[in-house]
Design a protein around this motif. Structure first.
Motif, PDB file in Angstrom:
ATOM      1  N   ARG A 173       0.829  -1.200   0.000  1.00 41.22           N
ATOM      2  CA  ARG A 173       0.000   0.000   0.000  1.00 41.22           C
ATOM      3  C   ARG A 173       0.863   1.249   0.000  1.00 41.22           C
ATOM      4  NH1 ARG A 173      -3.165   0.786   4.610  1.00 41.22           N
ATOM      5  NH2 ARG A 173      -1.705  -0.440   5.861  1.00 41.22           N
ATOM      6  N   ASP A 174       0.223   2.388  -0.187  1.00 40.84           N
ATOM      7  CA  ASP A 174       0.923   3.670  -0.193  1.00 40.84           C
ATOM      8  C   ASP A 174       1.666   3.854   1.132  1.00 40.84           C
ATOM      9  OD1 ASP A 174       0.810   6.738   0.634  1.00 40.84           O
ATOM     10  OD2 ASP A 174       0.893   6.614  -1.556  1.00 40.84           O
ATOM     11  N   PRO A 175       2.972   4.144   1.093  1.00 41.19           N
ATOM     12  CA  PRO A 175       3.738   4.242   2.341  1.00 41.19           C
ATOM     13  C   PRO A 175       3.262   5.364   3.261  1.00 41.19           C
ATOM     14  CG  PRO A 175       5.060   4.930   0.457  1.00 41.19           C
ATOM     15  CD  PRO A 175       3.838   4.297  -0.097  1.00 41.19           C
ATOM     16  N   TYR A 176       2.757   6.447   2.669  1.00 40.69           N
ATOM     17  CA  TYR A 176       2.213   7.523   3.517  1.00 40.69           C
ATOM     18  C   TYR A 176       1.006   7.016   4.303  1.00 40.69           C
ATOM     19  CZ  TYR A 176       5.100  10.847   0.884  1.00 40.69           C
ATOM     20  OH  TYR A 176       6.144  11.532   0.321  1.00 40.69           O
ATOM     21  N   THR A 177       0.159   6.235   3.619  1.00 43.85           N
ATOM     22  CA  THR A 177      -1.023   5.678   4.279  1.00 43.85           C
ATOM     23  C   THR A 177      -0.630   4.704   5.384  1.00 43.85           C
ATOM     24  OG1 THR A 177      -2.279   5.885   2.220  1.00 43.85           O
ATOM     25  CG2 THR A 177      -3.151   4.391   3.898  1.00 43.85           C
ATOM     26  N   ILE A 178       0.370   3.895   5.122  1.00 44.22           N
ATOM     27  CA  ILE A 178       0.817   2.924   6.125  1.00 44.22           C
ATOM     28  C   ILE A 178       1.302   3.626   7.384  1.00 44.22           C
ATOM     29  CG2 ILE A 178       2.578   1.170   6.621  1.00 44.22           C
ATOM     30  CD1 ILE A 178       2.412   0.388   3.657  1.00 44.22           C
ATOM     31  N   LEU A 179       2.057   4.717   7.211  1.00 43.40           N
ATOM     32  CA  LEU A 179       2.584   5.449   8.357  1.00 43.40           C
ATOM     33  C   LEU A 179       1.579   6.432   8.931  1.00 43.40           C
ATOM     34  CD1 LEU A 179       6.236   6.162   7.129  1.00 43.40           C
ATOM     35  CD2 LEU A 179       5.454   4.373   8.690  1.00 43.40           C
ATOM     36  N   GLY A 180       0.475   6.658   8.209  1.00 44.07           N
ATOM     37  CA  GLY A 180      -0.561   7.559   8.712  1.00 44.07           C
ATOM     38  C   GLY A 180      -0.164   9.020   8.672  1.00 44.07           C
TER      39      GLY A 180
ATOM     40  N   ALA B 175       7.679   0.835   4.454  1.00 45.95           N
ATOM     41  CA  ALA B 175       7.148   2.164   4.161  1.00 45.95           C
ATOM     42  C   ALA B 175       8.130   3.252   4.578  1.00 45.95           C
ATOM     43  CB  ALA B 175       5.808   2.351   4.883  1.00 45.95           C
ATOM     44  N   TYR B 176       8.733   3.097   5.737  1.00 46.93           N
ATOM     45  CA  TYR B 176       9.680   4.116   6.209  1.00 46.93           C
ATOM     46  C   TYR B 176      10.957   4.112   5.374  1.00 46.93           C
ATOM     47  CZ  TYR B 176      12.367   7.049   9.353  1.00 46.93           C
ATOM     48  OH  TYR B 176      13.125   8.079   9.875  1.00 46.93           O
ATOM     49  N   GLU B 177      11.288   2.958   4.812  1.00 49.68           N
ATOM     50  CA  GLU B 177      12.468   2.889   3.951  1.00 49.68           C
ATOM     51  C   GLU B 177      12.284   3.779   2.719  1.00 49.68           C
ATOM     52  OE1 GLU B 177      15.271  -0.451   1.703  1.00 49.68           O
ATOM     53  OE2 GLU B 177      13.551  -1.062   2.911  1.00 49.68           O
ATOM     54  N   ILE B 178      11.053   3.975   2.306  1.00 49.14           N
ATOM     55  CA  ILE B 178      10.776   4.835   1.142  1.00 49.14           C
ATOM     56  C   ILE B 178      10.681   6.298   1.551  1.00 49.14           C
ATOM     57  CG2 ILE B 178       9.147   5.356  -0.722  1.00 49.14           C
ATOM     58  CD1 ILE B 178      10.655   2.762  -1.137  1.00 49.14           C
TER      59      ILE B 178
END
Length: 305
Positions: free
Chosen positions: A2-9, A50-53
């Motif tokens: 999923r979108d990494p921004y969405t994963i990290l909120g 997600a944070y890696e991106i």
């Protein structure tokens, strides 16, 4: 993914510090050392990816421009005439190359391994990356140890699970109920993580002749009445074979004999074998022996009771 921004909120306009703060919160919530839920490990791996991106300035820019996807893989950009060596540009030798820059761990504000190390210590640092998946579970089993192996130390075979047998070394004299740890013999780690350990609880099987007394071993030896009265050499079993023991004349069942170093072979120094004579009377006492015993009685022999 999923979108990494969405994963990290976080939003796409979030600052570096906001992204790092969100990652810290989620990593702490789903880290396998803190969260035993079966789905936590997968969630934790997704958060790391997600944070890696978006935690890396260059990769975040490439993702926002559509040059890489949510897994960090390059998206095909066509063959526009861009500067050689740039993202999606032509190399000087005419070949097409992708130059995304920034290795793993080059995140703005510190890599996620550093963040995990701050929260969970060195162990998390070793396991925090996507490749370093959570450790597998430990296995529990009971090791039924023959008495002689327990006293001398040695290997036994233990069934950890149906159809799964391993060799385990049992140190001499280990206390019953203690555990022997077999590194890496537990359940495999999810996502390729290191396996857990096998913990063997020691149970010592009783022996038909020997008894433990601390680091010493006791054994009873049958002795005839004439051997006890007159003295003799008798065979005594030990953990590693039989030896001769000389009984002095007048040996009684109140006296024991010590064979040095024939006990439990603990590292601090071997114990001893304590031999206890058991004087055995014949089923039928000969007449002359009976007469001698009656005479002894009549003379008032007192054993000191």
């Amino acid at each position: 993914m999923r979108d990494p921004y969405t994963i990290l909120g976080v939003s796409k306009t979030a600052s570096v510090s906001d992204i790092k703060k969100a990652y810290r919160k989620l990593a702490k919530q789903y880290h396998p050392d803190q969260n035993k839920d079966a789905k936590a490990a997968a969630k934790f791996a997704e958060i790391n990816s997600a944070y890696e991106i978006v935690g890396d300035e260059k990769k975040r820019g490439q993702f926002d421009r559509g040059e890489i996807d949510a897994e960090g893989k390059p998206r095909f950009q066509g063959f526009e005439n861009q500067a050689a060596g740039g993202p999606g540009g032509f190399a000087q030798d005419g070949g097409y190359e992708f130059n995304f820059g920034g290795g793993r761990g080059g995140f703005a504000g510190g890599g996620f391994d550093d963040i995990l190390s701050e929260m969970f210590g060195a162990r998390a640092n070793r396991r925090g990356g996507r490749e370093s998946a959570p450790r597998g579970s430990d296995l529990q089993a009971t090791a039924h140890v023959p008495f002689s192996v327990w006293a001398l130390g040695g290997k036994i075979r233990v069934e950890l699970a149906p159809g799964r047998v391993v060799d385990a070394f049992i140190p001499a004299g280990i206390a019953p109920g203690k555990n022997v740890r077999l590194k890496g013999q537990g359940e495999p780690g999810p996502f390729g993580g290191e396996p857990g350990d096998a913990l063997l609880t020691v149970a010592v099987d009783p022996h038909e002749q020997f008894r433990a007394d601390g680091k010493n071993i006791r054994v009873d030896v049958n002795v005839t009445i004439y051997e006890a009265a007159l003295g003799a050499k008798v065979r005594v079993p030990t953990l590693d074979g039989s030896v001769d023991l000389t009984l002095p004349a007048g040996t009684t069942g109140l006296r024991s004999f010590r064979l040095k170093g024939k006990g439990v072979q603990v590292r601090e120094g071997a114990g001893d074998l304590i031999v206890q004579p058991r004087i055995i009377m014949p089923d039928k006492i000969p007449a002359d022996l009976e007469a001698a015993l009656l005479k002894l009685r009549d003379e008032g022999y007192d054993p000191g009771r």
